[in-house]
Design a protein around this motif. Structure first.
Motif, PDB file in Angstrom:
ATOM      1  N   UNK A  34       0.831  -1.209   0.000  1.00 31.08           N
ATOM      2  CA  UNK A  34       0.000   0.000   0.000  1.00 31.08           C
ATOM      3  C   UNK A  34       0.863   1.254   0.000  1.00 31.08           C
ATOM      4  N   UNK A  35       1.947   1.233   0.760  1.00 29.15           N
ATOM      5  CA  UNK A  35       2.856   2.390   0.798  1.00 29.15           C
ATOM      6  C   UNK A  35       3.427   2.637  -0.596  1.00 29.15           C
ATOM      7  N   UNK A  36       3.770   1.548  -1.261  1.00 30.44           N
ATOM      8  CA  UNK A  36       4.332   1.675  -2.619  1.00 30.44           C
ATOM      9  C   UNK A  36       3.346   2.337  -3.569  1.00 30.44           C
ATOM     10  N   UNK A  37       2.121   1.912  -3.529  1.00 30.51           N
ATOM     11  CA  UNK A  37       1.113   2.487  -4.414  1.00 30.51           C
ATOM     12  C   UNK A  37       0.779   3.917  -4.027  1.00 30.51           C
ATOM     13  N   UNK A  38       0.793   4.220  -2.755  1.00 33.75           N
ATOM     14  CA  UNK A  38       0.576   5.611  -2.325  1.00 33.75           C
ATOM     15  C   UNK A  38       1.618   6.513  -2.967  1.00 33.75           C
ATOM     16  N   UNK A  39       2.842   6.043  -2.931  1.00 32.63           N
ATOM     17  CA  UNK A  39       3.940   6.854  -3.453  1.00 32.63           C
ATOM     18  C   UNK A  39       3.841   6.974  -4.966  1.00 32.63           C
ATOM     19  N   UNK A  40       3.581   5.861  -5.614  1.00 36.06           N
ATOM     20  CA  UNK A  40       3.532   5.845  -7.085  1.00 36.06           C
ATOM     21  C   UNK A  40       2.408   6.724  -7.625  1.00 36.06           C
ATOM     22  N   UNK A  41       1.273   6.691  -6.980  1.00 33.78           N
ATOM     23  CA  UNK A  41       0.115   7.417  -7.495  1.00 33.78           C
ATOM     24  C   UNK A  41      -0.029   8.798  -6.854  1.00 33.78           C
ATOM     25  N   UNK A  42       0.899   9.136  -5.971  1.00 36.21           N
ATOM     26  CA  UNK A  42       0.847  10.459  -5.337  1.00 36.21           C
ATOM     27  C   UNK A  42      -0.470  10.700  -4.606  1.00 36.21           C
ATOM     28  N   UNK A  43      -0.924   9.691  -3.920  1.00 32.78           N
ATOM     29  CA  UNK A  43      -2.202   9.833  -3.217  1.00 32.78           C
ATOM     30  C   UNK A  43      -2.002  10.616  -1.927  1.00 32.78           C
ATOM     31  N   UNK A  44      -3.003  11.402  -1.560  1.00 31.35           N
ATOM     32  CA  UNK A  44      -2.868  12.242  -0.354  1.00 31.35           C
ATOM     33  C   UNK A  44      -3.204  11.476   0.916  1.00 31.35           C
ATOM     34  N   UNK A  45      -4.213  10.628   0.809  1.00 32.56           N
ATOM     35  CA  UNK A  45      -4.757   9.987   2.016  1.00 32.56           C
ATOM     36  C   UNK A  45      -5.059   8.530   1.673  1.00 32.56           C
ATOM     37  N   UNK A  46      -4.832   7.598   2.596  1.00 27.29           N
ATOM     38  CA  UNK A  46      -5.168   6.199   2.282  1.00 27.29           C
ATOM     39  C   UNK A  46      -6.679   6.002   2.177  1.00 27.29           C
ATOM     40  N   UNK A  47      -7.054   4.828   1.677  1.00 32.08           N
ATOM     41  CA  UNK A  47      -8.475   4.543   1.409  1.00 32.08           C
ATOM     42  C   UNK A  47      -9.187   4.037   2.651  1.00 32.08           C
TER      43      UNK A  47
END
Lengths: 105, 235, 379
Positions: free
Chosen positions: A52-65
């Motif tokens: 999940x951390x990897x995808x947060x970083x890759x997609x530049x997401x602000x907040x987790x789901x």
């Protein structure tokens, strides 16, 4: 069977057998879950959220789901309290602004 | 017995001017024991006889350190145990084996468990406990009953369990209250042999009983009569 | 175990437990459920909070959104990048193309991904008309198209699903081609949703905000990671503190436990007197009670902790999302980190175990003050 110092055989009382069984059960109830939890902990600790951390970083997401899409907490950057007309001293206040904000002091 | 003789007999249990008062149901004090002076010597078993209600059980409880006299003192090997705090008396009682008149066996526990309960504070390992219990049970014909709950036993069997419990720690002081009440002649002989053996090994044995078979037994070196609170040594 | 079996005191204590099985089972159940409840309450908040923190540490340090009187306004890409590069301390500025659109099952977050494959995370670049959907959208058995309704209505072919292990980030995301994203969000080719950037140190962010405000010729709203984290933590704390209401039945259970122990000890006074008459002293009696309490309490606490652990850390747990975060559709499968549980678990053991042992010790102490002769004569 147990043996005394004279080498005579003595029988183990039935109560001892039952007590041993209960003690073994209590021991199992203690150490088996502890062992399994420790094993699971060793395998999974600190790598559960790696993906999940990897995808947060890759997609530049602000907040987790954690929160559903469309809610304020999921998109906190969209939460703008108010649009302050006087957001910079270098911008002149227009007549339209004045009419809405009240008569000048 | 006079107090000078007491001072020459430091080993065993002794009572020096022991008096015990108790409040009766109405609240007024009643004198149970009146100026008891006695010496119970090691290796010389003593029998205390007397009518029912004379105070034999109370005297035995005093000797065991369960009660404290209203005045006077109880000595064990010259030590004034009756003046000690409860904590110290509890500790000292590890050397005492006591069989109660009402037996006070732990219901729901087996013969083996009842027998071995005094051994637990001594810190023996389990195998030692089993061996000790086994040996004593053979002497008292209790081994076949090891796993049986005590409430399923006959009166005589229960009494032998109580006596075994008292003797299992090889006590320095063995106090028995009516130990033969439910025993037949054969068992009385068996028990007497055991007590003789214990006394020969240096145990201070005091038996309270009005059983005629014990009154006439050669085992006892000293005999006493307790009547209306007074203890008298019999010739 | 062999050592324990050699100790008569332990075997006697086991025998005591055998003689009162109903009380032992009740005590066990009460202690286990109490421990489990307390552990869940304590660990849940902490685990959620730490997991959220870790996930958000990968989010952009600052997000800049253009605003006007109506709220959000599209960001001109070229100008924005030009202005932001003039601000010292800004690292890696990049535009984001994302928004919230409706589907048949509710709102989803649409994120545009670049035209190349995402660093080995996707097999091939996404083409226009295709979408990668999060693990919480559409079961695998459903048809492989998804209809999104934004400024336009688009039906996209589902080209794949994001991995289940990434659910905490991507649960209800739809990754689309940038052209599709612009169509859905009503953005021109030179526009973006907002600007993300990083800084050297988080402490610099507050001072940077004023510079960023001044750098742009239009009004902007600046959102920092620190502020977002604070808000999220506060919300998690608020939601999990409601679960602290579970302490009410927990306290009742504890009261039952104390009462049960007290009654039990009262009945044991005759036995204590008898044992004292047979050579046991107060320390032996207290030791016996503590051994009994430990023989019941320790497995109970371990079972309670195990249940709490399984409830919180089992694979793909969804009940927390459903109950706490208000998901009406398929809730996020949370994968909380067991490494965050240690403090909470230890605290719950102390919160239940210490009062339990203290109660046992106190009631045992009260019972051993008994005068043996008085009690024996009562019988």
């Amino acid at each position: 069977m147990t043996m005394d110092s004279d080498g005579n055989h003595t029988s183990v009382p039935g109560t001892l057998k039952k007590a041993r069984l209960l003690l073994a059960l209590l021991g199992m109830l203690t150490f088996l879950p502890l062992g399994l939890l420790s094993l699971d902990y060793g395998m999974r600790a600190n790598n559960q959220d790696r993906e999940s951390v990897r995808w947060m970083r890759q997609l530049d997401l602000s907040v987790p789901a954690f929160w559903p899409s469309g809610t304020g907490l999921r998109h906190p950057e969209t939460r703008i309290r108010a649009v302050d007309r006087r957001h910079g001293p270098e911008w002149p206040i227009t007549p339209a602004d004045t009419a809405e904000s009240g008569p000048p002091p | 017995m006079n107090t000078d003789a007491l001072e020459q007999e430091p080993l065993g249990l002794a009572c020096r001017d022991v008096m015990l008062e108790r409040a009766d149901r109405g609240g007024s004090p009643r004198l149970i024991l009146n100026k008891i002076n006695a010496a119970f010597r090691k290796g010389l078993p003593a029998l205390i006889a007397g009518p029912t209600g004379a105070g034999k059980t109370t005297l035995l409880h005093l000797l065991a350190g369960l009660l404290r006299p209203t005045s006077g003192e109880v000595l064990a090997d010259g030590q004034p145990i009756s003046r000690w705090t409860q904590r110290h008396r509890d500790r000292w009682r590890r050397q005492v084996g006591i069989a109660f008149q009402q037996l006070h066996l732990i219901s729901g526990r087996t013969v083996f468990e009842n027998m071995t309960v005094p051994l637990i504070p001594h810190g023996y390992r389990w195998q030692q406990v089993v061996c000790t219990a086994d040996r004593l049970a053979q002497q008292l014909d209790l081994q076949p009953l090891f796993d049986r709950p005590v409430h399923l036993l006959s009166g005589g069997q229960r009494q032998r369990v109580a006596i075994a419990r008292a003797m299992i720690v090889k006590p320095r002081y063995l106090l028995l209250d009516e130990p033969t009440a439910f025993q037949d002649d054969e068992n009385v002989r068996l028990l007497s042999c055991l007590w003789e053996q214990a006394a020969a090994e240096g145990c201070c044995l005091v038996v309270c009983s009005h059983d005629r078979r014990l009154r006439e037994h050669m085992l006892f070196a000293d005999r006493y009569e307790l009547r209306t609170g007074h203890l008298e040594m019999l010739a | 175990m062999k050592v324990l079996l050699q100790r008569p005191l332990i075997l006697w204590a086991v025998g005591d437990i055998q003689r009162t099985p109903l009380q032992a089972v009740l005590l066990f159940a009460a202690a286990a459920s109490l421990t489990g409840l307390v552990a869940i309450v304590l660990v849940l908040g902490q685990a959620l909070s730490l997991t959220c923190d870790r996930l958000m540490s990968s989010s952009p340090a600052v997000v800049v959104r253009r605003i006007n009187v109506g709220g959000w306004a599209p960001l001109p890409v070229g100008q924005a990048l030009m202005h932001v590069k003039s601000v010292p301390g800004v690292l890696n500025p990049r535009v984001r193309l994302w928004g919230v659109v409706q589907t048949d099952t509710g709102p989803v977050t649409v994120v545009a991904v670049p035209s190349k494959a995402i660093d080995g995370m996707t097999e091939r670049p996404l083409r226009s008309g295709q979408a990668l959907i999060g693990p919480g959208l559409m079961p695998a058995s459903q048809p492989a198209t998804m209809t999104l309704r934004g400024e336009q209505r688009l039906s996209l072919k589902v080209a794949g699903r994001l991995p289940a292990a990434s659910a905490m980030a991507t649960h209800d995301l739809v990754l689309v081609h940038p052209d599709d994203a612009r169509n859905l969000l009503g953005l021109a080719p030179d526009q973006a949703s907002d600007l993300a950037l990083d800084v050297f140190h988080d402490q610099e962010v507050e001072t940077l905000c004023a510079d960023l405000n001044a750098a742009f010729p239009w009004p902007v709203h600046i959102s920092t990671r620190i502020a977002r984290q604070r808000r999220c933590q506060s919300d998690i704390a608020q939601r999990t503190s409601i679960s602290a209401l579970a302490f009410v039945p927990a306290l009742l259970a504890m009261a039952f436990l104390v009462g049960a122990l007290g009654i039990w000890e009262h009945n044991q006074r005759f036995l204590a007197a008898l044992l004292k008459a047979l050579g046991w002293d107060s320390a032996d009696l207290i030791r016996l009670r503590m051994v009994e309490a430990t023989l019941i309490g320790l497995p109970a606490v371990v079972c309670g902790l195990s249940c709490a652990y399984i409830t919180l850390f089992r694979w793909d747990m969804t009940w927390v999302s459903q109950r706490l975060f208000g998901w009406s559709t398929m809730a996020t499968r949370l994968r909380l980190n067991p490494g965050d549980a240690v403090t909470g678990m230890l605290l719950s053991v102390m919160m239940v175990g210490l009062p339990y042992l203290l109660t046992v010790a106190w009631t045992a102490w009260q019972s051993v003050k008994v005068d043996p002769a008085d009690r024996l004569q009562e019988r």
